[in-house]
Scaffold this motif. Structure first.
Motif, PDB file in Angstrom:
ATOM      1  N   GLU A 121       0.803  -1.217   0.000  1.00  0.00           N
ATOM      2  CA  GLU A 121       0.000   0.000   0.000  1.00  0.00           C
ATOM      3  C   GLU A 121       0.836   1.268   0.000  1.00  0.00           C
ATOM      4  O   GLU A 121       0.300   2.371  -0.085  1.00  0.00           O
ATOM      5  CB  GLU A 121      -0.962   0.024   1.191  1.00  0.00           C
ATOM      6  N   ASN A 122       2.148   1.130   0.099  1.00  0.00           N
ATOM      7  CA  ASN A 122       3.010   2.311   0.101  1.00  0.00           C
ATOM      8  C   ASN A 122       4.257   2.067  -0.745  1.00  0.00           C
ATOM      9  O   ASN A 122       5.376   2.030  -0.245  1.00  0.00           O
ATOM     10  CB  ASN A 122       3.416   2.660   1.543  1.00  0.00           C
ATOM     11  N   TYR A 211       0.644   6.975   5.423  1.00  0.00           N
ATOM     12  CA  TYR A 211      -0.303   5.921   5.045  1.00  0.00           C
ATOM     13  C   TYR A 211      -0.636   5.010   6.221  1.00  0.00           C
ATOM     14  O   TYR A 211      -1.782   4.562   6.385  1.00  0.00           O
ATOM     15  CB  TYR A 211       0.283   5.081   3.894  1.00  0.00           C
ATOM     16  N   ASN A 214      -3.559   5.610   8.739  1.00  0.00           N
ATOM     17  CA  ASN A 214      -4.892   5.146   8.343  1.00  0.00           C
ATOM     18  C   ASN A 214      -5.993   6.150   8.691  1.00  0.00           C
ATOM     19  O   ASN A 214      -7.043   5.781   9.220  1.00  0.00           O
ATOM     20  CB  ASN A 214      -5.188   3.779   8.989  1.00  0.00           C
ATOM     21  N   PRO A 327      -5.279  -0.797   3.058  1.00  0.00           N
ATOM     22  CA  PRO A 327      -5.865   0.145   2.108  1.00  0.00           C
ATOM     23  C   PRO A 327      -6.179  -0.434   0.732  1.00  0.00           C
ATOM     24  O   PRO A 327      -7.065   0.042   0.048  1.00  0.00           O
ATOM     25  CB  PRO A 327      -4.784   1.232   2.006  1.00  0.00           C
TER      26      PRO A 327
END
Length: 389
Positions: A121-122, A211, A214, A327
């Motif tokens: 997610e990153n 990130y 959240n 995410p």
């Protein structure tokens, strides 16, 4: 004991790292140790250039000019000096003194793990991967380490490329004073300052736009909470100015008028924000430690957080855990948020006795994060390293 403390340059925007470094500096000086701080000066960074170039000018100061200055200084430094790195992100400087007594403080390895592709997610860009590898190669030359949590220590041992002589965990001490304030008075005080009616309580989140914090998940949980209950408690998000993604989520909410982004809140109101809150909602994906959890517990605030390390390390025993929300699982976000929102309802339905039990449990847990205990443990490890000369 004579210490040279390497810290991030003061021209960077980080807040948590300077606070941590200052805890080390003041703690050691209070114990009559001699501490000198070494940090890059903004020689190239202060040149009148475009903002987009500032980062690169800062890199010149940090990784070209500063190492030259250090090498010159080292010629006059005796062997019985302990070199302390306040953060493993200062890794590129570790090889300068790795043949001398040294120790590296480790906080979290999220950026490095992103660069290695283990956090989908990153994702990191090409230059980000190069930079993190540069940092990794640097701290891997280090031999002695202090981690702020067991989770961080585990990551260190997985990511370090060489051999480690000593590795201990020293839990963070609270770097500001927090105490339980009167709930009603805190709500009035904060409400008057923010021009909001907070008399019936509110859901609180404290954190930035990273990130792993959240914040999008916070909005999703709040949306589900308001949709599925009759409670009208507002949501306060204290921290960084909201990102574009967060603003987009906010604009889609049916409860915009009850969602408040609060930036630049002074320290005098942070304690009141915790003490007056119905709960701290902290659905973080990952952390190095999780400062807001400890701060909230010290302020008598019930915490709802993710059921994974290091959050579980910090909070100890608790009844209000969430499963992690990744995410990239947007298709599952509604079900996740609905399930998570039930925890807010549970907190709201606590009896006074149950709430006091939760608060007392938190106060018992934060005894591990006493600043004096933290400095004592750090000092013990520093002296242990010097004894091996």
């Amino acid at each position: 004991m004579n210490i040279i403390l390497f810290t991030h340059p003061n021209f960077l925007s980080s807040q948590s790292m300077p606070r941590y470094a200052n805890m080390l500096l003041q703690g050691m000086r209070e114990r009559k140790h001699v501490v000198e701080v070494w940090s890059p000066k903004p020689r190239f960074y202060r040149l009148p250039m475009k903002t987009s170039l500032k980062k690169w000018l800062g890199y010149i100061d940090q990784y070209l000019v500063f190492p030259l200055e250090v090498r010159l200084k080292l010629k006059k430094i005796p062997e019985n000096i302990l070199f302390v790195f306040a953060d493993q992100a200062l890794g590129p400087w570790v090889p300068l003194v790795n043949k001398r007594p040294h120790v590296v403080h480790c906080h979290d390895f999220l950026a490095l793990k992103s660069a290695l592709g283990t956090i989908p997610e990153n994702p990191a860009g090409f230059t980000g991967k190069l930079y993190q590898n540069y940092i990794r190669n640097g701290f891997s030359k280090g031999k002695n380490f202090i981690s702020i949590s067991k989770k961080t220590q585990e990551d260190l041992h997985k990511l370090h490329k060489g051999s480690i002589n000593s590795s201990v965990v020293c839990y963070n001490g609270l770097n500001r004073t927090f105490k339980i304030l009167d709930t009603k008075a805190s709500r009035i005080n904060l409400g008057n300052h923010l021009h909001l009616d907070l008399s019936a309580g509110y859901v609180l989140h404290v954190g930035g736009n990273q990130y792993y914090k959240n914040r999008k998940g916070v909005l999703e949980i709040y949306e589900a909470f308001r949709t599925n209950t009759n409670h009208r408690a507002p949501l306060l998000l204290i921290g960084s100015k909201p990102s574009k993604e967060l603003i987009s989520c906010y604009k889609k909410s049916k409860y915009q008028e009850d969602i408040h982004f609060i930036t630049n809140l002074s320290d005098e109101y942070i304690n009141a924000a915790y003490s007056g809150a119905t709960c701290l909602l902290f659905p973080s994906l990952d952390e190095g430690f999780g400062w807001p959890i400890a701060e909230a517990m010290a302020s008598g605030c019930v915490v709802i957080t993710t059921n994974s390390t290091p959050m579980t390390e910090v909070i100890g025993n608790a009844d209000f855990f969430l499963i992690p929300r990744r995410p990239f699982d947007d298709s599952l976000s509604y079900d996740w948020a609905t399930t998570a929102s039930n925890q807010i309802s549970k907190v709201l339905n606590l009896s006074e006795i149950e709430r006091i039990e939760c608060i007392n449990s938190g106060l018992e847990s934060i005894k591990r994060f006493d600043t004096i205990h933290f400095i004592d443990a750090i000092e013990k490890q520093y002296l242990s390293i010097l004894e091996k000369i």
